[in-house]
Enzyme design. Structure first.
Site, PDB file in Angstrom:
ATOM      1  N   TYR A  55       8.986  -8.203  45.013  1.00 41.70           N
ATOM      2  CA  TYR A  55       7.553  -8.288  45.331  1.00 41.70           C
ATOM      3  C   TYR A  55       7.146  -9.755  45.506  1.00 41.70           C
ATOM      4  O   TYR A  55       6.587 -10.151  46.536  1.00 41.70           O
ATOM      5  CB  TYR A  55       6.739  -7.603  44.226  1.00 41.70           C
ATOM      6  CG  TYR A  55       5.253  -7.884  44.310  1.00 41.70           C
ATOM      7  CD1 TYR A  55       4.517  -7.563  45.442  1.00 41.70           C
ATOM      8  CD2 TYR A  55       4.573  -8.491  43.248  1.00 41.70           C
ATOM      9  CE1 TYR A  55       3.154  -7.841  45.526  1.00 41.70           C
ATOM     10  CE2 TYR A  55       3.215  -8.761  43.314  1.00 41.70           C
ATOM     11  CZ  TYR A  55       2.509  -8.447  44.459  1.00 41.70           C
ATOM     12  OH  TYR A  55       1.168  -8.731  44.535  1.00 41.70           O
ATOM     13  N   TYR A 100      -8.195  -1.459  46.284  1.00 41.62           N
ATOM     14  CA  TYR A 100      -9.022  -1.875  45.132  1.00 41.62           C
ATOM     15  C   TYR A 100      -9.727  -3.215  45.400  1.00 41.62           C
ATOM     16  O   TYR A 100     -10.962  -3.289  45.463  1.00 41.62           O
ATOM     17  CB  TYR A 100      -8.126  -1.943  43.885  1.00 41.62           C
ATOM     18  CG  TYR A 100      -8.726  -2.666  42.705  1.00 41.62           C
ATOM     19  CD1 TYR A 100     -10.031  -2.418  42.302  1.00 41.62           C
ATOM     20  CD2 TYR A 100      -7.964  -3.593  41.984  1.00 41.62           C
ATOM     21  CE1 TYR A 100     -10.570  -3.082  41.198  1.00 41.62           C
ATOM     22  CE2 TYR A 100      -8.495  -4.244  40.890  1.00 41.62           C
ATOM     23  CZ  TYR A 100      -9.800  -3.998  40.507  1.00 41.62           C
ATOM     24  OH  TYR A 100     -10.328  -4.655  39.424  1.00 41.62           O
TER      25      TYR A 100
HETATM   26  N1  NAD Z   1      -4.296  -5.985  41.882  1.00 46.41           N
HETATM   27  C1  NAD Z   1      -3.895  -7.174  41.430  1.00 46.41           C
HETATM   28  O1  NAD Z   1      -4.086  -7.495  40.254  1.00 46.41           O
HETATM   29  C2  NAD Z   1      -3.223  -8.157  42.370  1.00 46.41           C
HETATM   30  C3  NAD Z   1      -2.732  -9.361  41.850  1.00 46.41           C
HETATM   31  C4  NAD Z   1      -2.153 -10.288  42.734  1.00 46.41           C
HETATM   32  C5  NAD Z   1      -2.074 -10.015  44.093  1.00 46.41           C
HETATM   33  N2  NAD Z   1      -2.539  -8.821  44.573  1.00 46.41           N
HETATM   34  C6  NAD Z   1      -2.454  -8.558  46.026  1.00 46.41           C
HETATM   35  O2  NAD Z   1      -3.754  -8.225  46.490  1.00 46.41           O
HETATM   36  C7  NAD Z   1      -3.673  -7.242  47.527  1.00 46.41           C
HETATM   37  C8  NAD Z   1      -4.556  -6.059  47.193  1.00 46.41           C
HETATM   38  O3  NAD Z   1      -4.158  -5.491  45.951  1.00 46.41           O
HETATM   39  P1  NAD Z   1      -4.799  -4.131  45.433  1.00 46.41           P
HETATM   40  O4  NAD Z   1      -4.578  -4.064  43.967  1.00 46.41           O
HETATM   41  O5  NAD Z   1      -6.168  -4.012  45.974  1.00 46.41           O
HETATM   42  O6  NAD Z   1      -3.819  -3.080  46.136  1.00 46.41           O
HETATM   43  P2  NAD Z   1      -4.132  -1.661  46.796  1.00 46.41           P
HETATM   44  O7  NAD Z   1      -2.839  -0.932  46.864  1.00 46.41           O
HETATM   45  O8  NAD Z   1      -5.289  -1.016  46.121  1.00 46.41           O
HETATM   46  O9  NAD Z   1      -4.577  -2.070  48.278  1.00 46.41           O
HETATM   47  C9  NAD Z   1      -3.666  -2.355  49.311  1.00 46.41           C
HETATM   48  C10 NAD Z   1      -4.186  -1.700  50.571  1.00 46.41           C
HETATM   49  O10 NAD Z   1      -3.335  -2.005  51.672  1.00 46.41           O
HETATM   50  C11 NAD Z   1      -3.125  -0.838  52.452  1.00 46.41           C
HETATM   51  N3  NAD Z   1      -1.846  -1.013  53.148  1.00 46.41           N
HETATM   52  C12 NAD Z   1      -0.616  -1.215  52.591  1.00 46.41           C
HETATM   53  N4  NAD Z   1       0.307  -1.368  53.551  1.00 46.41           N
HETATM   54  C13 NAD Z   1      -0.338  -1.289  54.744  1.00 46.41           C
HETATM   55  C14 NAD Z   1       0.076  -1.393  56.098  1.00 46.41           C
HETATM   56  N5  NAD Z   1       1.364  -1.604  56.450  1.00 46.41           N
HETATM   57  N6  NAD Z   1      -0.851  -1.270  57.071  1.00 46.41           N
HETATM   58  C15 NAD Z   1      -2.165  -1.068  56.753  1.00 46.41           C
HETATM   59  N7  NAD Z   1      -2.610  -0.952  55.489  1.00 46.41           N
HETATM   60  C16 NAD Z   1      -1.707  -1.076  54.493  1.00 46.41           C
HETATM   61  C17 NAD Z   1      -3.157   0.299  51.432  1.00 46.41           C
HETATM   62  O11 NAD Z   1      -3.477   1.555  52.004  1.00 46.41           O
HETATM   63  C18 NAD Z   1      -4.245  -0.174  50.465  1.00 46.41           C
HETATM   64  O12 NAD Z   1      -5.520   0.272  50.860  1.00 46.41           O
HETATM   65  C19 NAD Z   1      -2.204  -6.901  47.683  1.00 46.41           C
HETATM   66  O13 NAD Z   1      -1.705  -7.648  48.756  1.00 46.41           O
HETATM   67  C20 NAD Z   1      -1.584  -7.358  46.363  1.00 46.41           C
HETATM   68  O14 NAD Z   1      -0.243  -7.734  46.531  1.00 46.41           O
HETATM   69  C21 NAD Z   1      -3.102  -7.891  43.743  1.00 46.41           C
END
Ligand code: NAD
Length: 334
Positions: A141, A11
């Site tokens: 987490y 995302y």
């Molecule tokens: N969405 C939020 O509100 C939010 C808030 C704070 C922090 N975050 C952090 O931001 C980042 C992105 O969040 P998001 O909501 O886009 O999550 P998401 O799950 O949509 O995206 C994470 C991506 O990482 C890939 N991935 C996971 N493990 C992997 C691995 N071992 N090797 C290769 N690819 C891998 C997944 O396929 C996915 O495309 C994350 O690290 C999350 O912890 C998100």
């Protein structure tokens, strides 16, 4: 710069990729698609399907594409799941993360921007939360994100790595092409919009008796484009130093009820609501101060208004549902 975005099919990552391209950077996505979507990756970006655990593949990509900096967004991020299955989180967010850092070290790549989280603060002692406030995660987490931040600090001391750790709460909204498509979905705005279109029966409000302006919890939402721009901006400090920045809406935040009302106004649809009991460990207010990144890097969020955030999410969702329907009609017709 030549940049590798891990998790760039997810995302937030897919919007970060759009902003890197807009900034003139050569951008390659590295994602194992465990959660991400190949079609979310901008056509102008390169794509490598791979796991962070695969150090050899990472090193090959680093060398062949002459990568100069990494934006690491690849992680698991479901709080509840992390409590039920901490091993999954330590393995992916810490062990796989260290595999990335070691591949970078071997290829002498010394710049990284990291997607951290407000979960590193746990239940903050004061609001809005600032970068030097107490770090006390209350779930695996948050612990795994903090463990990676700590590794970055020691890799800086020993190996001269420079990092920017960005701690944020709730990314929300969408760009023209990329929006929120988590499975399972746990974030309020997509849940509310799904209830509006009848894809779920209702939205739950956990507690209406908090000491807030309407009794529901206050949370911090930040538009995903503003968030993505902060990642690109953060790259600019890495020649000289490392830093940790909060990214939040900065103002008074929004209550759960305000989000539902905004979604109802934007969609013109009724949103069925069920009021349930408070959940354990849900603080009344959670908002971040973004003063540090504003002052030091001139970050200037453009889309902070809740209505603008919800409108962008709604626009994206309607297009997405239309495209999905067209796809299923085509496959039935074949
Ligand atoms: N969405 C939020 O509100 C939010 C808030 C704070 C922090 N975050 C952090 O931001 C980042 C992105 O969040 P998001 O909501 O886009 O999550 P998401 O799950 O949509 O995206 C994470 C991506 O990482 C890939 N991935 C996971 N493990 C992997 C691995 N071992 N090797 C290769 N690819 C891998 C997944 O396929 C996915 O495309 C994350 O690290 C999350 O912890 C998100």
């Amino acid at each position: 710069m030549n940049i590798l975005v891990t998790g760039g099919a997810g995302y937030i990552g897919s919007v970060v990729v759009e902003e890197c391209l807009r900034g003139g950077h050569q951008t390659i996505v590295y994602d194992n698609l465990v959660k991400g979507h190949r079609e979310s990756v901008a056509a102008e970006a390169g794509f490598v399907e791979g796991n962070l655990l695969d150090g050899d593949l990472l090193k090959k990509v680093f060398r062949e594409s002459e990568i100069e900096a990494v934006i690491n967004m690849a992680a698991y991020s479901l709080v509840g799941e992390s409590i039920e299955n901490p091993a999954k989180y330590y393995h992916n967010n810490v062990v796989a993360g260290l595999s990335l850092l070691d591949a970078m070290r071997e290829c002498e790549i010394k710049k990284i921007v990291f997607s951290s989280t407000a979960a590193v603060y746990g239940e903050p002692e004061k609001q809005p939360v600032e970068e030097n406030d107490r770090l006390a995660p209350t779930n695996p987490y948050g612990e795994t994100k903090l463990a990676f931040e700590n590794a970055l600090r020691w890799y800086e001391t020993a190996y001269g790595l420079h990092y920017a750790s960005l701690r944020y709460f709730n990314a929300a909204g969408a760009s023209e092409k990329c929006g929120e498509m988590h499975e399972p979905e746990t974030h309020l705005i997509p849940l509310v919009l799904q209830a509006a279109v009848g894809n779920r029966s209702h939205v739950e409000i956990y507690g209406e008796d908090y000491p807030t302006r309407d009794g529901t919890c206050v949370r911090d939402y930040i538009h995903v484009i503003d968030l993505a721009r902060a990642h690109v901006l953060a790259l600019s400090i890495l020649d000289e130093k490392s830093a940790i920045y909060n990214l939040g809406c900065g103002g008074a935040g929004y209550t759960v009820r305000e989000v539902i009302d905004a979604a109802s106004e934007v969609t013109g649809l009724e949103i069925p609501v069920l009021v349930a009991d408070r959940r354990a460990g849900d603080p009344a207010v959670l908002i971040a101060s973004s003063n540090k990144i504003k002052t030091e890097l001139g970050w200037n969020p453009e889309f902070q208004d809740l209505r603008v955030i919800v409108e962008s999410a709604w626009k994206w969702m309607r297009n997405h549902l239309k495209n999905e329907q067209a796809k299923s009609e085509t496959s039935i017709g074949q």
